[in-house]
Motif scaffolding. Structure first.
Motif, mmCIF file in Angstrom:
data_model
loop_
_atom_site.group_PDB
_atom_site.id
_atom_site.type_symbol
_atom_site.label_atom_id
_atom_site.label_comp_id
_atom_site.label_asym_id
_atom_site.label_seq_id
_atom_site.Cartn_x
_atom_site.Cartn_y
_atom_site.Cartn_z
ATOM 1 N N THR A 46 0.907 -1.353 -0.078
ATOM 2 C CA THR A 46 -0.115 0.076 0.000
ATOM 3 C C THR A 46 0.875 1.171 0.203
ATOM 4 O O THR A 46 1.848 1.358 0.638
ATOM 5 C CB THR A 46 -1.162 0.040 1.295
ATOM 6 N N THR A 48 1.468 5.652 -0.708
ATOM 7 C CA THR A 48 0.845 7.117 -0.823
ATOM 8 C C THR A 48 0.707 7.700 -2.160
ATOM 9 O O THR A 48 1.728 7.666 -3.026
ATOM 10 C CB THR A 48 1.802 8.041 0.132
ATOM 11 N N LYS A 49 -0.513 8.054 -2.572
ATOM 12 C CA LYS A 49 -0.942 8.547 -3.875
ATOM 13 C C LYS A 49 -0.844 10.069 -3.902
ATOM 14 O O LYS A 49 -0.458 10.684 -4.885
ATOM 15 C CB LYS A 49 -2.007 7.964 -4.376
ATOM 16 N N SER A 79 -8.632 2.262 -2.873
ATOM 17 C CA SER A 79 -7.961 3.426 -2.014
ATOM 18 C C SER A 79 -8.563 3.557 -0.624
ATOM 19 O O SER A 79 -9.570 3.060 -0.592
ATOM 20 C CB SER A 79 -7.693 4.530 -2.673
ATOM 21 N N THR A 81 -8.758 6.774 1.895
ATOM 22 C CA THR A 81 -8.497 8.233 1.902
ATOM 23 C C THR A 81 -8.723 8.564 3.643
ATOM 24 O O THR A 81 -9.557 8.206 4.415
ATOM 25 C CB THR A 81 -9.522 9.239 1.304
ATOM 26 N N VAL A 102 -4.304 10.033 0.525
ATOM 27 C CA VAL A 102 -4.816 9.075 -0.432
ATOM 28 C C VAL A 102 -3.616 7.776 -0.348
ATOM 29 O O VAL A 102 -2.755 8.218 -1.057
ATOM 30 C CB VAL A 102 -5.313 9.234 -1.792
ATOM 31 N N VAL A 104 -3.128 3.883 -1.621
ATOM 32 C CA VAL A 104 -3.528 2.864 -2.719
ATOM 33 C C VAL A 104 -3.206 1.732 -2.413
ATOM 34 O O VAL A 104 -1.826 1.640 -2.210
ATOM 35 C CB VAL A 104 -3.238 3.359 -4.052
ATOM 36 N N SER A 105 -3.996 0.567 -2.583
ATOM 37 C CA SER A 105 -3.597 -0.853 -2.453
ATOM 38 C C SER A 105 -3.246 -1.442 -3.680
ATOM 39 O O SER A 105 -3.819 -1.411 -4.701
ATOM 40 C CB SER A 105 -4.946 -1.632 -2.138
ATOM 41 N N SER A 112 -2.869 -0.605 -9.203
ATOM 42 C CA SER A 112 -3.965 -0.613 -8.064
ATOM 43 C C SER A 112 -4.807 -1.965 -8.125
ATOM 44 O O SER A 112 -5.288 -2.464 -9.123
ATOM 45 C CB SER A 112 -5.031 0.471 -8.299
#
Length: 129
Positions: A46, A48-49, A79, A81, A102, A104-105, A112
């Protein structure tokens, strides 16, 4: 807001003005957001986006104890948030607020990956059989 982690401000955390270096604080926030998201989404891949505007409201000095809080704002398809607040543990004065982080996995190829989660889960509840 649930406050998960405490940090003690040490000399190596300070900028030339003698206050907490913003970059150090952002490093701690990013790590806290990643750990929170990894546990919630049950996926160690996972990342950070996005981080929204960072609002520095006050500072911390050597010897202060701060605490980092995270709240879930929304679960997306792949995702999570989060909202973050860091505050002085003793005075409760807000140091920084970030309204949107956000996370993201990802799958094994770095794309994603839907996580299928829709609400906060606590580890203690996952262990019940």
């Amino acid at each position: 807001m649930r406050f998960h982690t405490r940090k003690w401000i040490k000399p190596q955390d300070l900028n030339p003005n003698g206050s907490l270096f913003g970059g150090r604080l952002l490093e701690w926030i990013d790590e806290e957001a990643a750990l929170y998201a990894i546990i919630q989404l049950e996926n160690p891949k996972t990342v950070t986006k996005y981080m929204s505007e960072i609002d520095f409201r006050s500072s911390a000095r050597e010897g202060d104890i701060i605490e980092i809080g995270m709240d879930v704002v929304k679960f997306g398809r792949a995702s999570l948030t989060l909202r973050c607040e860091v505050r002085n543990k003793m005075t409760r004065e807000s140091i920084i607020v970030i309204d949107k982080i956000v996370m993201v996995s990802l799958d094994e190829n770095g794309k994603s990956k839907p996580h299928g989660k829709t609400e906060i889960e606590y580890v203690k509840d996952r262990l019940k059989s």
